[in-house]
Design a protein around this motif. Structure first.
Motif, PDB file in Angstrom:
ATOM      1  N   SER A 186       0.266   5.647   4.472  1.00 40.45           N
ATOM      2  CA  SER A 186      -1.028   6.209   4.864  1.00 40.45           C
ATOM      3  C   SER A 186      -0.977   7.715   5.101  1.00 40.45           C
ATOM      4  O   SER A 186      -1.993   8.398   4.970  1.00 40.45           O
TER       5      SER A 186
ATOM      6  N   PRO B  63      -1.921  10.151  -2.704  1.00 43.76           N
ATOM      7  CA  PRO B  63      -1.394   9.481  -3.888  1.00 43.76           C
ATOM      8  C   PRO B  63      -0.455  10.368  -4.702  1.00 43.76           C
ATOM      9  O   PRO B  63       0.574   9.899  -5.198  1.00 43.76           O
TER      10      PRO B  63
ATOM     11  N   ASP C  71       0.831  -1.199   0.000  1.00 47.98           N
ATOM     12  CA  ASP C  71       0.000   0.000   0.000  1.00 47.98           C
ATOM     13  C   ASP C  71       0.865   1.248   0.000  1.00 47.98           C
ATOM     14  O   ASP C  71       1.999   1.232   0.514  1.00 47.98           O
TER      15      ASP C  71
ATOM     16  N   GLU D 290      -9.392  -0.299  -0.561  1.00 43.80           N
ATOM     17  CA  GLU D 290      -8.343  -1.222  -0.980  1.00 43.80           C
ATOM     18  C   GLU D 290      -8.135  -1.176  -2.488  1.00 43.80           C
ATOM     19  O   GLU D 290      -7.002  -1.228  -2.976  1.00 43.80           O
TER      20      GLU D 290
ATOM     21  N   ARG E 206      -6.188   1.975  -3.415  1.00 41.23           N
ATOM     22  CA  ARG E 206      -4.761   1.834  -3.083  1.00 41.23           C
ATOM     23  C   ARG E 206      -4.058   0.930  -4.093  1.00 41.23           C
ATOM     24  O   ARG E 206      -2.911   1.193  -4.474  1.00 41.23           O
TER      25      ARG E 206
ATOM     26  N   SER F 211      -3.965   8.795   1.825  1.00 40.44           N
ATOM     27  CA  SER F 211      -4.079   7.388   1.453  1.00 40.44           C
ATOM     28  C   SER F 211      -4.765   6.553   2.524  1.00 40.44           C
ATOM     29  O   SER F 211      -5.360   5.513   2.235  1.00 40.44           O
TER      30      SER F 211
END
Length: 241
Positions: A89, A93, A86, A135, A138, A130
């Motif tokens: 966080s 992006p 991933d 899911e 990501r 993020s």
């Protein structure tokens, strides 16, 4: 010309042999799928080929380089998307992809980021943290990161995980287009339908061994599954359709 060549590639963890005597050639332009049950050695193979682990014995050449003696050269020349990877966080992006672009020395980062966000349909969340992404969102960001620097060879562990059916079809087209331009894709999967639909070549692994290779083009999903079961055995076939 071969994009990947291995001879007797083996990796042991104590008394456990995760990969045994893998000898494999993947030609440039192939969309190669490594198909096998969970725990069969697929992820270990990718880790060895991308320089993340060293083999116990055997050799490999990836885009003409040795992942053991020149891991940085291999890493610079390829894209990688591990399974369950991933973006951080605490980054958006856009921030994460900008970081990847800087590390990868991408000359036109803003344009590349916007282009991949459009292709994979996440332009609307480029500036969202993020940690708040789904899911599937990501996964799309990580796919963009793997292709951002336009490498000649990309490794993907389970490319369609967490994607909805519509996005799966769009990603499949992107992967096929990538190889149609002469690039090479090495993906691992335990989904027969993915291997049957996408791949130009398939290697079947079980218990750390390459047990068979085939050209799935012209084979139906059921035919490939039957071939898999014949090579691996029904009880070991933790392969999904």
């Amino acid at each position: 010309m071969a994009a990947i060549e291995t001879t007797g590639l083996t990796r042991r963890f104590g008394d456990v042999t995760a990969l045994s005597n893998l000898s494999l050639t993947v030609e440039e332009g192939a969309l190669f799928g490594l198909l096998g049950p969970n725990g069969s050695g697929k992820t270990t193979t990718i880790e060895l080929l991308t320089g993340q682990r060293e083999p116990t014995s055997g050799t490999a050449r990836v885009v003409g380089r040795d992942p053991v003696t020149d891991p940085m050269g291999v890493t610079a020349a390829i894209g990688i998307l591990p399974e369950r990877e991933d973006p951080p966080s605490f980054l958006t992006p856009r921030e994460y992809l900008s970081f990847v672009a800087e590390v990868r020395d991408v000359s036109d980062p803003d344009q590349r980021i916007e282009a991949w966000a459009d292709r994979l349909e996440f332009a609307g969340i480029l500036d969202a943290l993020s940690t708040g992404l789904s899911e599937g969102e990501r996964q799309r960001v990580m796919l963009a990161a793997a292709f951002l620097h336009d490498p000649d060879l990309v490794f993907i562990d389970e490319p369609l995980v967490n994607l909805d059916p519509i996005m799966q079809e769009r990603v499949k087209r992107r992967l096929a287009d990538y190889c149609a331009r002469g690039n090479t894709l090495f993906l691992s999967t335990h989904y027969v339908d993915v291997a049957a639909e996408l791949c130009t070549h398939v290697g079947i692994v079980d218990d750390g061994r390459l047990v068979a290779e085939c050209d799935p083009r012209g084979m139906s999903e059921d035919e490939l599954l039957e071939y898999f079961v014949a090579e691996v055995g029904d009880e070991s076939a933790e392969v999904r359709t």
